[in-house]
Scaffold this active site. Structure first.
Site, short mmCIF file in Angstrom:
data_model
loop_
_atom_site.label_atom_id
_atom_site.label_comp_id
_atom_site.label_asym_id
_atom_site.label_seq_id
_atom_site.Cartn_x
_atom_site.Cartn_y
_atom_site.Cartn_z
N ARG A 171 -2.15 50.68 32.57
CA ARG A 171 -2.85 50.92 31.31
C ARG A 171 -2.05 51.82 30.36
O ARG A 171 -2.60 52.65 29.65
CB ARG A 171 -4.26 51.51 31.56
CG ARG A 171 -5.13 50.63 32.44
CD ARG A 171 -5.44 49.28 31.81
NE ARG A 171 -6.19 48.42 32.71
CZ ARG A 171 -5.65 47.47 33.47
NH1 ARG A 171 -4.33 47.24 33.44
NH2 ARG A 171 -6.38 46.72 34.25
N SER A 221 -14.37 48.42 31.02
CA SER A 221 -14.17 49.23 32.22
C SER A 221 -13.88 50.67 31.83
O SER A 221 -12.93 50.94 31.09
CB SER A 221 -13.00 48.65 33.04
OG SER A 221 -12.81 49.39 34.22
N GLU A 291 -10.15 55.05 31.89
CA GLU A 291 -9.31 53.96 31.37
C GLU A 291 -9.59 53.78 29.89
O GLU A 291 -8.68 53.53 29.11
CB GLU A 291 -9.62 52.67 32.13
CG GLU A 291 -8.90 51.44 31.58
CD GLU A 291 -9.19 50.22 32.42
OE1 GLU A 291 -9.40 49.15 31.82
OE2 GLU A 291 -9.21 50.32 33.66
#
Length: 300
Positions: A171, A221, A291
């Site tokens: 990420r 998420s 995230e």
């Protein structure tokens, strides 16, 4: 008072003190001092150059799907790129502008009989945001198919960054660190069977529909997967699935998601995130890192 002379850029669409809740997937977020909608590369460069000269901060919010903007909003100028949506197919590659959706990019690839990017068929973000975050799903990540990107650097130069230049991680990409703005990205794919590609996209989208709370506003998420654990089960074991703070709820469908069930604020989201992190740390000694990208200022 913001020192950004919008009157000197009369051909560019600006909105002043614009609520960003209109643009985020969570339906939360305070106002932008200035929200800009450039239509061309020249306009984008003009905005960046003007901001630099006037020492005004720049924030790009992409499709605002994996993003929480705090209730105080964002100072400076916020750029959003829905006008940058062109997608081109060439031999075995697809080049998409930053404002194009990843979903539309996967559809263009399928129609051309190109395989490799099916994993992204349901990711709701923009191409620019997906590259910025090295977005991923179902075992695939942008790094797996990325070839190059055109990036506008803070000094006004447009440069091409290769896969190596991007320094992809979990990420993460270099444009999170260098202040660059992705203008377009090229993905290297392979020839495949159109029907088989579509079947895989349909399979993954059905998985997404069955497991994720798509019926509510959410930021996707919330947490990165901690090493050796799965986030959802940790939250369930901590007794926090279904927990409500204000109008935000840890999803009953997927504990790794937080949904807006009743006029939630960004502060509700953040308070619930902090509660989950604190509880999981206390009970299991596992640190949950976010995230989702969290930006902006607290409401005063």
């Amino acid at each position: 008072m913001l020192n950004f002379p919008v009157e000197k850029l009369p051909n560019i669409e600006f909105k002043l003190n614009e609520p960003l809740s209109k643009y985020t997937f969570t339906k939360t977020g305070g106002p932008a001092d200035v929200l800009a909608f450039p239509k061309t590369r020249d306009e984008l460069v003009e905005i960046v150059d003007t901001a630099r000269v006037n020492k005004v901060a720049i924030t790009v919010i992409g499709n605002a799907s994996n993003l929480i903007i705090k209730d105080g909003g964002i100072r400076g100028i916020v750029i959003i790129l829905p006008n940058f949506h062109e997608i081109k197919v060439s031999e075995t590659s697809v080049t998409a502008e930053a404002g194009a959706t990843i979903i539309n990019t996967t559809i263009a690839a399928q129609k051309a009989g190109l395989t490799g990017i099916e994993f992204a068929a349901g990711i709701p973000g923009s191409v620019g945001g997906a590259v910025f975050m090295n977005a991923g799903a179902y075992g695939g990540e942008i790094t797996d198919v990325f070839e190059s990107a055109e990036v506008l650097m803070p000094d006004g130069r447009i440069t091409t960054l290769t896969h190596e230049d991007m320094q992809f991680g979990y990420r993460h990409s270099i444009v999170q660190d260098n202040g660059g703005i992705v203008i377009s990205a090229t993905f290297a794919l392979k020839r495949g069977n159109k029907d088989a590609i579509q079947e895989e996209m349909d399979r993954l989208n059905e998985l997404r529909r069955s497991k994720q709370p798509l019926e509510y506003p959410s930021c996707g998420s919330v947490f990165k997967r901690p090493k050796g654990h799965f986030t959802g089960p940790l939250i369930i074991k901590a007794g926090l699935q279904g927990k409500i703070v204000g109008g935000a709820q840890d999803s009953m469908k997927h504990a790794g998601f937080i949904v807006n069930i009743k006029h939630a604020t960004a502060t509700d989201y953040l308070n619930l995130i902090h509660l989950i992190q604190k509880t999981v740390k206390e009970k299991f000694d596992v640190e949950l890192k976010t995230e989702v990208r969290i930006i902006g200022e607290d409401k005063k």
